[in-house]
Design a protein around this motif. Sequence first.
Motif, PDB file in Angstrom:
ATOM      1  N   ILE A 110      -1.469  10.616   9.535  1.00 24.86           N
ATOM      2  CA  ILE A 110      -0.580  10.968   8.428  1.00 24.86           C
ATOM      3  C   ILE A 110      -0.659   9.911   7.330  1.00 24.86           C
ATOM      4  O   ILE A 110      -0.724  10.226   6.133  1.00 24.86           O
ATOM      5  CB  ILE A 110       0.868  11.120   8.926  1.00 24.86           C
ATOM      6  N   LEU A 111      -0.676   8.638   7.732  1.00 21.47           N
ATOM      7  CA  LEU A 111      -0.795   7.560   6.753  1.00 21.47           C
ATOM      8  C   LEU A 111      -2.098   7.683   5.970  1.00 21.47           C
ATOM      9  O   LEU A 111      -2.103   7.567   4.736  1.00 21.47           O
ATOM     10  CB  LEU A 111      -0.728   6.203   7.454  1.00 21.47           C
ATOM     11  N   GLU A 112      -3.190   7.929   6.669  1.00 25.89           N
ATOM     12  CA  GLU A 112      -4.483   8.069   5.992  1.00 25.89           C
ATOM     13  C   GLU A 112      -4.471   9.248   5.026  1.00 25.89           C
ATOM     14  O   GLU A 112      -5.014   9.169   3.914  1.00 25.89           O
ATOM     15  CB  GLU A 112      -5.599   8.237   7.030  1.00 25.89           C
ATOM     16  N   TYR A 113      -3.834  10.343   5.440  1.00 23.02           N
ATOM     17  CA  TYR A 113      -3.734  11.528   4.583  1.00 23.02           C
ATOM     18  C   TYR A 113      -2.973  11.206   3.295  1.00 23.02           C
ATOM     19  O   TYR A 113      -3.411  11.558   2.197  1.00 23.02           O
ATOM     20  CB  TYR A 113      -3.035  12.649   5.354  1.00 23.02           C
ATOM     21  N   ASN A 162       3.719   3.347   7.308  1.00 20.09           N
ATOM     22  CA  ASN A 162       3.035   2.080   7.548  1.00 20.09           C
ATOM     23  C   ASN A 162       3.583   1.452   8.833  1.00 20.09           C
ATOM     24  O   ASN A 162       4.571   0.715   8.816  1.00 20.09           O
ATOM     25  CB  ASN A 162       3.232   1.138   6.358  1.00 20.09           C
ATOM     26  N   TYR A 163       2.949   1.765   9.922  1.00 26.36           N
ATOM     27  CA  TYR A 163       3.381   1.322  11.247  1.00 26.36           C
ATOM     28  C   TYR A 163       3.355  -0.194  11.350  1.00 26.36           C
ATOM     29  O   TYR A 163       2.362  -0.838  11.011  1.00 26.36           O
ATOM     30  CB  TYR A 163       2.458   1.953  12.292  1.00 26.36           C
ATOM     31  N   THR A 164       4.462  -0.786  11.817  1.00 23.56           N
ATOM     32  CA  THR A 164       4.565  -2.235  11.990  1.00 23.56           C
ATOM     33  C   THR A 164       4.634  -2.535  13.480  1.00 23.56           C
ATOM     34  O   THR A 164       5.694  -2.521  14.096  1.00 23.56           O
ATOM     35  CB  THR A 164       5.812  -2.779  11.269  1.00 23.56           C
ATOM     36  N   ARG A 165       3.488  -2.832  14.051  1.00 23.69           N
ATOM     37  CA  ARG A 165       3.352  -2.864  15.512  1.00 23.69           C
ATOM     38  C   ARG A 165       4.094  -3.995  16.193  1.00 23.69           C
ATOM     39  O   ARG A 165       4.342  -3.931  17.398  1.00 23.69           O
ATOM     40  CB  ARG A 165       1.868  -2.937  15.893  1.00 23.69           C
ATOM     41  N   TYR A 196      -4.409  11.192  -0.534  1.00 19.71           N
ATOM     42  CA  TYR A 196      -3.752  12.045  -1.532  1.00 19.71           C
ATOM     43  C   TYR A 196      -3.318  11.232  -2.749  1.00 19.71           C
ATOM     44  O   TYR A 196      -3.341  11.720  -3.882  1.00 19.71           O
ATOM     45  CB  TYR A 196      -2.543  12.722  -0.877  1.00 19.71           C
ATOM     46  N   SER A 197      -2.939   9.982  -2.530  1.00 18.33           N
ATOM     47  CA  SER A 197      -2.345   9.158  -3.581  1.00 18.33           C
ATOM     48  C   SER A 197      -3.341   8.368  -4.412  1.00 18.33           C
ATOM     49  O   SER A 197      -2.946   7.712  -5.385  1.00 18.33           O
ATOM     50  CB  SER A 197      -1.339   8.181  -2.943  1.00 18.33           C
ATOM     51  N   LYS A 203       0.834  -1.195   0.000  1.00 16.74           N
ATOM     52  CA  LYS A 203       0.000   0.000   0.000  1.00 16.74           C
ATOM     53  C   LYS A 203       0.872   1.250   0.000  1.00 16.74           C
ATOM     54  O   LYS A 203       2.091   1.186   0.175  1.00 16.74           O
ATOM     55  CB  LYS A 203      -0.916   0.003   1.232  1.00 16.74           C
ATOM     56  N   PHE A 204       0.227   2.391  -0.181  1.00 13.63           N
ATOM     57  CA  PHE A 204       0.908   3.680  -0.131  1.00 13.63           C
ATOM     58  C   PHE A 204       1.379   3.986   1.308  1.00 13.63           C
ATOM     59  O   PHE A 204       0.944   3.365   2.260  1.00 13.63           O
ATOM     60  CB  PHE A 204      -0.034   4.800  -0.580  1.00 13.63           C
TER      61      PHE A 204
END
Length: 462
Positions: free
Chosen positions: A117-120, A46-49, A124-125, A40-41
């Motif tokens: 921020i990821l959702e933004y 892309n947080y890797t918990r 946008y993309s 994904k964008f």
Amino acid sequence: MSNIKSIAVIGAGPCGAGLTKALVSEHAFERIKVFERRPKFGGLWNYTRFKSNSDVKRDIPSINPHSKIDKIEAKGELFYESPVYKYLDANVPKTLMAYNNYPFPENVPLFPKHEQILEYIENYSKDIEQYVSFNEEVTSLEFDSTTKKWKILSQNLNDKLEISEEFDAVAIAIGSYDKPFIPDVEGVKEWNEKYPGSIIHAKSYDEPSQFKDSRNILVVGNSASGADIAFQLATTLNRIIYKSIRSENAMPAGKDDRITDVGDLLRFEPETKTVYFKDGQSLTDVDSIIFATGYLKSIPFIKNEKLITDGAKVHGLYRHLVYYHNPTLAVIGVPRFVLPTRLSETQGCWLSKLWSGRLSLPSFEEMESYNHGLEGDERQHHDLKYPKDVDYSNILNEEAKKVKGEYGHFAVHWDEEQRRVRSNIKYIKEGYIKYQKETGKLAQNLEELENGGYIDYPKEIN
């Protein structure tokens, strides 16, 4: 440059997205393909918990920029580790992070959380998704002097199919937060071997609870991540956190009396579990060490081009962007102390007009002279601390606006009001942290902090 018809973009994170939008808007290229190894964008956002719980053998010291970063496995998941940690939020106001004509939603805090921020970036993309090949990793990039094209070898990470393609030009937009830098301090290798798992890089930090059983914790580094991690540990675990510093922190950070600054590292003594510092201090019984010492410049897939040597900088770039030995190659988002979203859009607008033939480069000698004339040592070569970042962006913006034909994509031009906010980010973020601590709320805008007396703003522009 007007012969460029096919372009490869490597990376669909915040820099790759801004660049690709500009390339598409130029309407001059027959083919644009974006390679993205993640599904994904968003790139690093892309947080890797599960990263901190993974049992991964780490290279310590970490000083080789040429080794490939592979996926890691944890809790049954296979992924590329992200430097984003659980409670990370931005250290730049949302008004300055935003792409041109694409603001953050009003209900997002002044300093957005990483998931926002990821959702933004994902939103946008969306309109460039048709150009992106997800789960496809570039393994080799090499210029063919016979065909005058760039040959890219890639692998589909789902079916492992290898693909070979050629492009007229290539833009590398993989970011600068992939290859951790852990310096070769005396004794650090032996310490790691004697106490495996006791040393990590900030890239593998997730949350304070992973250190709840540690007695003495040492954070090495005093920039954005080092200061923030030390603040999280001190306030959450309610204990003294030691922070090794080399210089004063110019980035915003929370302040807490439980953070004790010590000097620059001198050596590690694993036999006695003691860390010595250059100012004569020492610390015994250290359980956990977190190196927040930055990252190496790394482009492990490139062949034959000497862009990377020791990882301190990317060699041969004009304007921190175009490879002047072969200007059909560019590297996006290299400078430090900048706003990557906005910078990538600016660089993308300028580069798209260059590669379409509407903008020209100076002579090779001038470009080489520009590169050699930059101030600082190797690791500071790409540093654009304010106001250099703003001046750099506006130079590119002005040149892009002057080209023939009023079409294509354009980036945000820094005006006086934006400069004023940019020059005060440290004070604004520190006021934001104090406001949150005292009220339990997240400020939505500057006026909320101003009205509460939490920032002395504006200050004089440097």
